[in-house]
Design a protein around this motif. Sequence first.
Motif, short mmCIF file in Angstrom:
data_model
loop_
_atom_site.label_atom_id
_atom_site.label_comp_id
_atom_site.label_asym_id
_atom_site.label_seq_id
_atom_site.Cartn_x
_atom_site.Cartn_y
_atom_site.Cartn_z
N GLY A 93 0.84 -1.19 0.00
CA GLY A 93 0.00 0.00 0.00
C GLY A 93 0.87 1.24 0.00
N VAL A 94 0.36 2.34 -0.54
CA VAL A 94 1.19 3.51 -0.74
C VAL A 94 1.52 4.24 0.57
CG1 VAL A 94 -0.75 5.11 -1.20
CG2 VAL A 94 1.50 5.56 -2.19
N ILE A 95 0.59 4.30 1.52
CA ILE A 95 0.86 4.99 2.79
C ILE A 95 1.94 4.25 3.60
CG2 ILE A 95 -0.13 5.64 5.03
CD1 ILE A 95 -2.64 6.54 3.54
N PRO A 96 1.84 2.91 3.79
CA PRO A 96 2.94 2.21 4.47
C PRO A 96 4.29 2.38 3.76
CG PRO A 96 1.00 0.81 4.37
CD PRO A 96 0.70 2.01 3.53
N THR A 97 4.27 2.44 2.42
CA THR A 97 5.51 2.63 1.67
C THR A 97 6.17 3.96 2.04
OG1 THR A 97 4.75 1.29 -0.20
CG2 THR A 97 6.51 2.87 -0.64
N PHE A 98 5.37 5.02 2.13
CA PHE A 98 5.92 6.33 2.50
C PHE A 98 6.44 6.33 3.93
CE2 PHE A 98 4.41 8.04 -1.38
CZ PHE A 98 4.95 9.31 -1.52
N VAL A 99 5.72 5.69 4.84
CA VAL A 99 6.16 5.64 6.24
C VAL A 99 7.47 4.88 6.37
CG1 VAL A 99 5.59 4.78 8.54
CG2 VAL A 99 3.81 5.88 7.16
N ILE A 100 7.55 3.71 5.70
CA ILE A 100 8.77 2.90 5.74
C ILE A 100 9.94 3.68 5.14
CG2 ILE A 100 9.89 0.85 4.74
CD1 ILE A 100 7.10 -0.53 4.94
N THR A 101 9.69 4.33 4.01
CA THR A 101 10.73 5.14 3.36
C THR A 101 11.25 6.23 4.30
OG1 THR A 101 9.75 4.80 1.18
CG2 THR A 101 11.22 6.66 1.41
N GLY A 102 10.32 6.95 4.92
CA GLY A 102 10.70 8.02 5.83
C GLY A 102 11.52 7.52 7.00
N LEU A 103 11.09 6.41 7.62
CA LEU A 103 11.82 5.86 8.76
C LEU A 103 13.20 5.36 8.37
CD1 LEU A 103 8.91 3.93 10.56
CD2 LEU A 103 9.93 6.14 11.21
N LEU A 104 13.31 4.75 7.18
CA LEU A 104 14.63 4.27 6.70
C LEU A 104 15.59 5.44 6.49
CD1 LEU A 104 13.66 1.50 4.09
CD2 LEU A 104 14.92 1.17 6.23
N LEU A 105 15.09 6.53 5.93
CA LEU A 105 15.94 7.71 5.71
C LEU A 105 16.39 8.32 7.03
CD1 LEU A 105 14.05 9.39 2.72
CD2 LEU A 105 16.32 8.35 2.65
N VAL A 106 15.49 8.40 7.99
CA VAL A 106 15.87 8.92 9.32
C VAL A 106 16.91 8.00 9.95
CG1 VAL A 106 15.03 9.38 11.66
CG2 VAL A 106 13.68 10.13 9.70
N ALA A 107 16.74 6.68 9.80
CA ALA A 107 17.71 5.72 10.35
C ALA A 107 19.08 5.88 9.71
CB ALA A 107 17.19 4.29 10.15
N VAL A 108 19.11 6.06 8.38
CA VAL A 108 20.38 6.28 7.68
C VAL A 108 21.07 7.53 8.20
CG1 VAL A 108 21.40 6.92 5.44
CG2 VAL A 108 19.74 5.05 5.55
N SER A 109 20.30 8.59 8.43
CA SER A 109 20.89 9.84 8.89
C SER A 109 21.46 9.70 10.30
CB SER A 109 19.86 10.97 8.85
OG SER A 109 18.83 10.77 9.80
N ILE A 110 20.75 8.98 11.18
CA ILE A 110 21.23 8.80 12.56
C ILE A 110 22.53 8.00 12.57
CG2 ILE A 110 20.72 7.68 14.76
CD1 ILE A 110 17.75 8.40 14.26
N VAL A 111 22.55 6.90 11.81
CA VAL A 111 23.77 6.07 11.72
C VAL A 111 24.93 6.91 11.17
CG1 VAL A 111 24.85 4.10 10.57
CG2 VAL A 111 22.53 3.89 11.49
N GLY A 112 24.63 7.72 10.13
CA GLY A 112 25.67 8.56 9.53
C GLY A 112 26.23 9.58 10.50
N LEU A 113 25.36 10.23 11.26
CA LEU A 113 25.81 11.24 12.22
C LEU A 113 26.65 10.61 13.33
CD1 LEU A 113 22.58 13.44 12.45
CD2 LEU A 113 24.79 14.15 11.52
N VAL A 114 26.29 9.38 13.75
CA VAL A 114 27.06 8.68 14.79
C VAL A 114 28.48 8.40 14.33
CG1 VAL A 114 27.25 6.50 16.07
CG2 VAL A 114 25.04 7.69 15.94
N PHE A 115 28.61 7.98 13.05
CA PHE A 115 29.93 7.58 12.53
C PHE A 115 30.59 8.67 11.70
CE2 PHE A 115 27.82 3.49 13.29
CZ PHE A 115 28.81 2.82 14.01
N LYS A 116 30.07 9.90 11.74
CA LYS A 116 30.57 10.97 10.88
C LYS A 116 32.06 11.24 11.06
CE LYS A 116 29.70 15.37 11.76
NZ LYS A 116 30.99 16.10 11.63
N SER A 117 32.50 11.35 12.31
CA SER A 117 33.91 11.68 12.55
C SER A 117 34.83 10.58 12.04
CB SER A 117 34.15 11.92 14.04
OG SER A 117 33.79 10.77 14.80
N LYS A 118 34.40 9.32 12.16
CA LYS A 118 35.20 8.21 11.66
C LYS A 118 35.29 8.25 10.14
CE LYS A 118 35.73 3.21 12.15
NZ LYS A 118 35.16 1.95 12.70
N ILE A 119 34.19 8.59 9.49
CA ILE A 119 34.18 8.69 8.02
C ILE A 119 35.10 9.81 7.57
CG2 ILE A 119 32.75 9.19 5.99
CD1 ILE A 119 30.34 8.11 7.66
#
Length: 423
Positions: free
Chosen positions: A377-403
């Motif tokens: 369904g389209v609404i769950p797809t948008f929610v999943i997409t949004g949560l995945l992007l937020v998760a990517v950003s959090i992981v990235g910010l945690v490891f930013k200095s190492k990168i």
Amino acid sequence: MMMGGLLKNKAFITLMLAQLISSIGDWLSIVAIITMVGLKWEASPMEVSFIILCLAVPMALLGPFTGTIADRMNRKAIMILSDVVRAGLILILAFADTLWTVYICLFIVGILSAIFVPAKNGKLKELIDQENMKSAMSITSMIDSGTKVLGPLLSGLLVSAFGTKMVFFIDSGTFVISALLLITLPQAAASVRVDSNEQGGATFKEDFLEGIRFIKGSRYLVVGMVVLGVSLLILQLSDSQIIVLLRELPNASPDLFGYIVTASGVGMFFTGLLLAKKTDYNALFLLFIGVCGIGISFSMLALLTLLDLALPVLWGPALGLTAGFSAGLVFIPFQAAVQTETPVHMTGRVFGVLNSVTTTATIIGPLAGGLLATVLGVIPTFVITGLLLVAVSIVGLVFKSKIERGRANVSESQSGAHGTASS
């Protein structure tokens, strides 16, 4: 002060003017082709989708190879030849009467575009010194986002007023004008010619492998490209389904989709304007903040649609503006960082790989998004997409200095701009 320096650089202004004219031309032809094939020829949805694939696939598959060509040959000559040949191919499209003619012409246009983009980025590196590079990349992104908004609108007006054939003639003319502007650009700087002469004995394969080794040797470049590619892939899962999401709103205006797309282009334009003036930023930090912003915007779009909140004509474009502004934070700072940290003689290869990664994501994303929206369904797809992007950003910010410690592996870039910008 930096912006003032760029505005006095005649070669840079000429290159940006050529980009502006040819970018508007690109949109003119895309809308005209889809109008011709979709409405006049009544092509199937799959046949229409092949139009975009013919343009995108060459960039996705050939980016690393065309980037090597852009580094081995005269970039100015490559851009001029690319524009002239594309002008001829667009003229052929004006008289096309079969789908195969359209596909073949567009595939060749896609190949030429795959060569033009890294050559343009390499030429930009030659013309601009290091301290102005971030502002220059912001301006080129502003042109891309601005033409994304104005191009389809202008094309729609011209197609309605004059018909598709006349629009093809106009588009062909934009490539000719772009080529004439590019002729006035200065040749490569002395330092760039030295690099080219030193590599004169290298084979195409050796140059290609050298570019790959350079990218692999930088943790910053590798991680940045992967994050950019993954984020764009996740983004495209939903971005391609916005029109489907809006169908969930019972009382939505038919023009709402256009308002959201326009607002996203305006948002990205303002990001470019802001970053052109304020260049003392941390590219990775802004990239991850931008990824988070897109994720929140998409999740909110799904939530407010689910709630059927009143006045979608207000909150829809507002979230589109936020998503566009955030997308600018994702793309502009990282591409500017890549441009500043890549040696001038390798710019084509690095940007060829970068364009290949991003284009591949834009091809796979919509296909996977359509499948996901069909299954979940389209609404769950948008929610999943949004949560995945937020998760990517959090992981990235945690490891930013190492990168960022991986930046030490990148050779210090020497710009070829000295003495050429005012030619």
